[in-house]
Design a protein around this motif. Structure first.
Motif, mmCIF file in Angstrom:
data_model
loop_
_atom_site.group_PDB
_atom_site.id
_atom_site.type_symbol
_atom_site.label_atom_id
_atom_site.label_comp_id
_atom_site.label_asym_id
_atom_site.label_seq_id
_atom_site.Cartn_x
_atom_site.Cartn_y
_atom_site.Cartn_z
ATOM 1 N N UNK A 11 0.848 -1.181 0.000
ATOM 2 C CA UNK A 11 0.000 0.000 0.000
ATOM 3 C C UNK A 11 0.888 1.237 0.000
ATOM 4 N N UNK A 12 0.703 2.105 -0.980
ATOM 5 C CA UNK A 12 1.450 3.354 -1.030
ATOM 6 C C UNK A 12 0.646 4.453 -0.358
ATOM 7 N N UNK A 39 4.309 8.046 10.968
ATOM 8 C CA UNK A 39 3.102 8.620 10.376
ATOM 9 C C UNK A 39 3.495 9.842 9.560
ATOM 10 N N UNK A 40 2.926 9.984 8.401
ATOM 11 C CA UNK A 40 3.162 11.140 7.552
ATOM 12 C C UNK A 40 1.851 11.499 6.874
ATOM 13 N N UNK A 41 1.580 12.789 6.741
ATOM 14 C CA UNK A 41 0.332 13.199 6.093
ATOM 15 C C UNK A 41 0.403 13.068 4.577
ATOM 16 N N UNK A 42 1.597 12.854 4.015
ATOM 17 C CA UNK A 42 1.742 12.779 2.569
ATOM 18 C C UNK A 42 2.284 11.453 2.068
ATOM 19 N N UNK A 43 3.046 10.755 2.886
ATOM 20 C CA UNK A 43 3.770 9.585 2.377
ATOM 21 C C UNK A 43 3.552 8.384 3.278
ATOM 22 N N UNK A 67 9.734 6.602 4.628
ATOM 23 C CA UNK A 67 8.421 7.039 4.135
ATOM 24 C C UNK A 67 8.268 6.988 2.622
ATOM 25 N N UNK A 68 9.244 6.418 1.898
ATOM 26 C CA UNK A 68 9.138 6.383 0.442
ATOM 27 C C UNK A 68 9.395 5.003 -0.152
ATOM 28 N N UNK A 69 10.466 4.346 0.257
ATOM 29 C CA UNK A 69 10.840 3.064 -0.341
ATOM 30 C C UNK A 69 11.115 2.062 0.764
ATOM 31 N N UNK A 70 10.496 0.909 0.646
ATOM 32 C CA UNK A 70 10.638 -0.143 1.629
ATOM 33 C C UNK A 70 10.718 -1.478 0.901
ATOM 34 N N UNK A 71 11.512 -2.395 1.433
ATOM 35 C CA UNK A 71 11.694 -3.706 0.792
ATOM 36 C C UNK A 71 11.300 -4.801 1.776
ATOM 37 N N UNK A 72 10.592 -5.785 1.271
ATOM 38 C CA UNK A 72 10.178 -6.925 2.080
ATOM 39 C C UNK A 72 10.752 -8.188 1.463
ATOM 40 N N UNK A 73 11.520 -8.934 2.244
ATOM 41 C CA UNK A 73 12.113 -10.191 1.782
ATOM 42 C C UNK A 73 11.512 -11.316 2.616
#
Length: 81
Positions: A11-12, A39-43, A67-73
């Motif tokens: 979910x973005x 928590x971020x109001x934009x990201x 708050x922008x890029x996350x990786x799940x392995x």
């Protein structure tokens, strides 16, 4: 997710708080939510994990850009990551 057998849903712009995550997981205990933790109001990035299809103990979450890029392995099957 459970009815359609979706394993992982990304979910973005999630904008989630710890209270939001706790509420979702209490209502649907077979779903685990992993977020960037802020928590971020934009990201924000979040993953919803179907515990029926994935062992939550074999997950590795890495925040690459907060708050922008996350990786799940995760381990997929017996031999694949």
């Amino acid at each position: 997710m459970r009815l359609k057998r979706i394993t992982i849903l990304e979910i973005q712009e999630a904008r989630t708080t710890e209270e939001d995550i706790a509420q979702i997981e209490s209502v649907v205990p077979k779903i685990k939510i992993i977020t960037t933790g802020q928590y971020s109001s934009k990201m924000g990035v979040a993953f919803a994990i179907n515990k029926d299809l994935v062992d939550e103990n074999n997950l590795h979450h890495e925040i690459m850009i907060p708050n922008r890029v996350s990786k799940l392995k995760l381990k997929w099957g017996e031999t694949k990551n």
